[in-house]
Design a protein around this motif. Sequence first.
Motif: not given
Length: 91
Positions: A9-36
């Motif tokens: 959910p968004n906003p979340t109070g704890g665990p959250a699912a990040v859903d993403f889509m890739l158009p082809s097989a590839q290496r991908a990186r998913l990262e969380i950043f703060d506002v800074a």
Amino acid sequence: EFGIRGVVPNPTGGPAAVDFMLPSAQRARLEIFDVAGHRVRTLADDRFDAGAHTAMWDGRDARGNPATPGIYFVRLVGGEQTTSQKFVLRR
């Protein structure tokens, strides 16, 4: 189509699912950043098949500590493409 489909959910109070889509097989990186712009946690850094994927964030930083409530960004990088989405962490 390449992109982040959502943080649920968004906003979340704890665990959250990040859903993403890739158009082809590839290496991908998913990262969380703060506002800074500091990287809080890397959720995934691997090779993925084409299609829809989900990564879970437990609300913790890379050291295992609970992340501070506030605004965060999830960033998806794959090949030459990058996208990000804002979400809110509440406690």
